[in-house]
Every structure is written in C-alpha cells, then in structure tokens.
Design an enzyme around this catalytic site. Structure first.
Site, PDB file in Angstrom:
ATOM      1  N   GLN A 100       7.593   3.979 -17.843  1.00  0.00           N
ATOM      2  CA  GLN A 100       6.529   3.085 -17.423  1.00  0.00           C
ATOM      3  C   GLN A 100       6.379   3.089 -15.913  1.00  0.00           C
ATOM      4  OE1 GLN A 100       4.633   1.562 -19.712  1.00  0.00           O
ATOM      5  NE2 GLN A 100       3.270   0.928 -18.075  1.00  0.00           N
ATOM      6  N   HIS A 103       4.226   5.669 -13.907  1.00  0.00           N
ATOM      7  CA  HIS A 103       2.764   5.594 -13.992  1.00  0.00           C
ATOM      8  C   HIS A 103       2.131   5.417 -12.619  1.00  0.00           C
ATOM      9  CE1 HIS A 103       0.966   5.709 -17.938  1.00  0.00           C
ATOM     10  NE2 HIS A 103       1.924   4.963 -18.456  1.00  0.00           N
ATOM     11  N   GLU A 169       1.438  -5.761 -21.665  1.00  0.00           N
ATOM     12  CA  GLU A 169       0.575  -4.709 -22.224  1.00  0.00           C
ATOM     13  C   GLU A 169       1.304  -3.982 -23.361  1.00  0.00           C
ATOM     14  OE1 GLU A 169      -1.679  -0.615 -20.713  1.00  0.00           O
ATOM     15  OE2 GLU A 169      -0.124  -1.549 -19.494  1.00  0.00           O
ATOM     16  N   HIS A 170       2.533  -3.566 -23.093  1.00  0.00           N
ATOM     17  CA  HIS A 170       3.379  -2.904 -24.093  1.00  0.00           C
ATOM     18  C   HIS A 170       4.633  -3.746 -24.292  1.00  0.00           C
ATOM     19  CE1 HIS A 170       1.262   0.403 -21.882  1.00  0.00           C
ATOM     20  NE2 HIS A 170       0.930   0.738 -23.115  1.00  0.00           N
ATOM     21  N   ASP A 203       1.646   6.416 -27.063  1.00  0.00           N
ATOM     22  CA  ASP A 203       0.678   7.002 -26.128  1.00  0.00           C
ATOM     23  C   ASP A 203       0.210   8.378 -26.578  1.00  0.00           C
ATOM     24  OD1 ASP A 203       0.993   4.792 -24.544  1.00  0.00           O
ATOM     25  OD2 ASP A 203       2.252   5.767 -23.042  1.00  0.00           O
ATOM     26  N   HIS A 263     -37.818 -31.328 -28.306  1.00  0.00           N
ATOM     27  CA  HIS A 263     -37.101 -30.775 -29.445  1.00  0.00           C
ATOM     28  C   HIS A 263     -37.381 -31.597 -30.705  1.00  0.00           C
ATOM     29  CE1 HIS A 263     -34.977 -28.541 -26.390  1.00  0.00           C
ATOM     30  NE2 HIS A 263     -34.162 -27.974 -27.272  1.00  0.00           N
TER      31      HIS A 263
END
Length: 272
Positions: A100, A103, A169-170, A203, A263
C-alpha cells in the site's frame, strides 16, 4: 482488458487524454479545431458523469466540475487498514502494508491489533522488507510509512470500533475467526478476509471494485459501480378522479398549513 470492456459496453468514443485538462474537456466539451480541411484537434462531447480516480490535480478538477456534471467521488490518497491478532503472520502483514505504501508518498498503511507483540513484529518486518524494494518504490514507501501508524487496542471489539471510525478504503482481517470479525465490520470500501486474501489479489486477480471510497467516506458511500450510471426517476398518473379525492384534500390542507395558497388552489382545481 479496457478495450474489450469498452467494446462489450458499447462505448461510442475513446479519448486519449489525461490529467486535470481531461476532466475539463470532458465536463465542458471541446470544439474541433480545423486547419484547412484537416482536423488538428478532435472534438470532445460534453459528458453527463465523470468517474474514476486520479492524482490531486484530477481530484481538484473533479471538485470544480461537480454539479456541472456528475462525479462518483473525490478520491483521496489510497489506504489500507489491517486488523490483526496474535495469530497473524507478521511477515505477510508487513508485505501488505508496504504494498500500500509504495502507491504514493501520501498513502496510508494502518495496523490495528489487540496484541502489542504482533505490532512490534510487524514493525521489524516492515523495516527489513522495505529496504529490499527497488527504487523509486523504496523511497516512496518509506515516505508514506512516516505518516502511517499502528494502534494497539484492548480487544478485538475495540479494533472493530476503531476501524469503523476510520472507514478505510481497503480493510484486511487477519485474525482467528476472521469471517466472524469481518461480519461485524460496517464501514470500509473493500473487505479482504483471512491471511490468504491479499488486497493486491483484489486489485489484479479476483476482480472486485478497484475504485473505492477513501478518507473516511466509506461511512456513507460505496465504491464505483453500475449504480453511478443509473438515475432514480419518479412519475405519477391519476386516471380516477373520484378515488384521489382524499389525497386532494390532504394536499389542500398541507399547502395551507405551510402558507402556500397557490399550491392549495392548484390542488382544489382537482376537486370533484
């Protein structure tokens, strides 16, 4: 895979563009530029929705065009959170955290455990493994790891609570009874259950969603899906004027309670 997917989906056009300028061109459209009879810049039709992740400039551009056209989300730096107990494999956890971290220099790799021993073991493994990466991966991962962290909790219940607050996220579950622990987790983008289930397999191998909510937005939204390309549209039709009179009278009363006389009168026109 992308050209095949585009063909199956019936894509009308493929654009060779990228970056923030691509977001602007797709949101607002670009007219073709002609020099004589030759088209030097192809036209780009304005679109209705833009989806997919990008760097910080792409994310900034998506925030600007949001509302002019639809977007899926404002994706932030990628992140992984691993819930681990004393049965976990420190070598494997370290490898997943480093995967991770490579990245981006702002990626986050987080370890949450009820066992301080496994945290220490993972830290030792991370130090050993990250130095064996080639460049530029090593420098990127090391920088990301400076803003990554571990949390030692009193028990697995607290680990789950902390994970739900962060809404990663993960989310990897590397514990005994990993399925039972996973079933109790509520907030995440993608869930990876058990030691054998690495995020990288999701992934590149198994094929679940790779565009997921970051920065805690997993508390209220999910990843990119076909639902981003669908709209909820409502409609009504009344054929039996007599049967709808109760609804007419309710509408008249509600409109006058809200002070909307126009209305109320519009509803009264539907009386028998």
């Amino acid at each position: 895979h992308h050209p095949c997917s585009a063909h199956v989906a019936g894509a009308d056009i493929v654009l060779c563009v990228g970056g923030a300028q691509a977001i602007g061109s797709m949101a607002y459209g670009v007219d073709a530029k002609l020099e004589g009879d030759k088209e030097t810049i192809a036209s780009v039709p304005a679109c209705d929705v833009i989806v997919g992740p990008g760097n910080k400039w792409v994310t900034a551009a998506k925030s600007i065009v949001n509302g002019y056209c639809g977007i899926d989300m404002l994706a932030g730096p990628s992140e992984v959170l691993v819930i681990a107990d004393k049965t976990a494999n420190a070598e494997i956890i370290a490898a997943d955290l480093i995967a991770q971290a490579e990245h981006d220099v702002v990626a986050r790799a987080i370890l949450v455990s009820d066992d301080g021993g496994i945290v220490d073991a993972v830290n030792e493994e991370v130090s050993a493994q990250v130095n064996s990466l080639p460049e530029p991966n090593r420098s990127t991962a090391k920088e990301a790891l400076t803003q990554s962290f571990s949390i030692v909790c009193k028990d697995i219940d607290e680990c789950i609570s902390m994970s739900d607050k962060l809404a990663p996220e993960h989310l990897e579950i590397q514990t005994a009874n990993s399925q039972q622990v996973a079933d109790r987790c509520a907030n995440y983008g993608g869930l990876f259950i058990g030691t054998n289930c690495a995020e990288v397999l999701g992934d590149y191998g198994a094929g679940p969603n790779h565009t997921l909510p970051t920065g805690g937005t997993g508390r209220y939204t999910g990843g990119l899906s076909v639902f981003n390309f669908l709209r909820i549209r409502t409609w009504m039709r009344i054929d039996d004027k007599k049967e709808c009179q109760e609804m007419v009278e309710d509408s008249v009363r509600m409109a006058r309670l809200e002070g909307l006389e126009g209305h109320a009168r519009a509803a009264e026109k539907r009386r028998l």
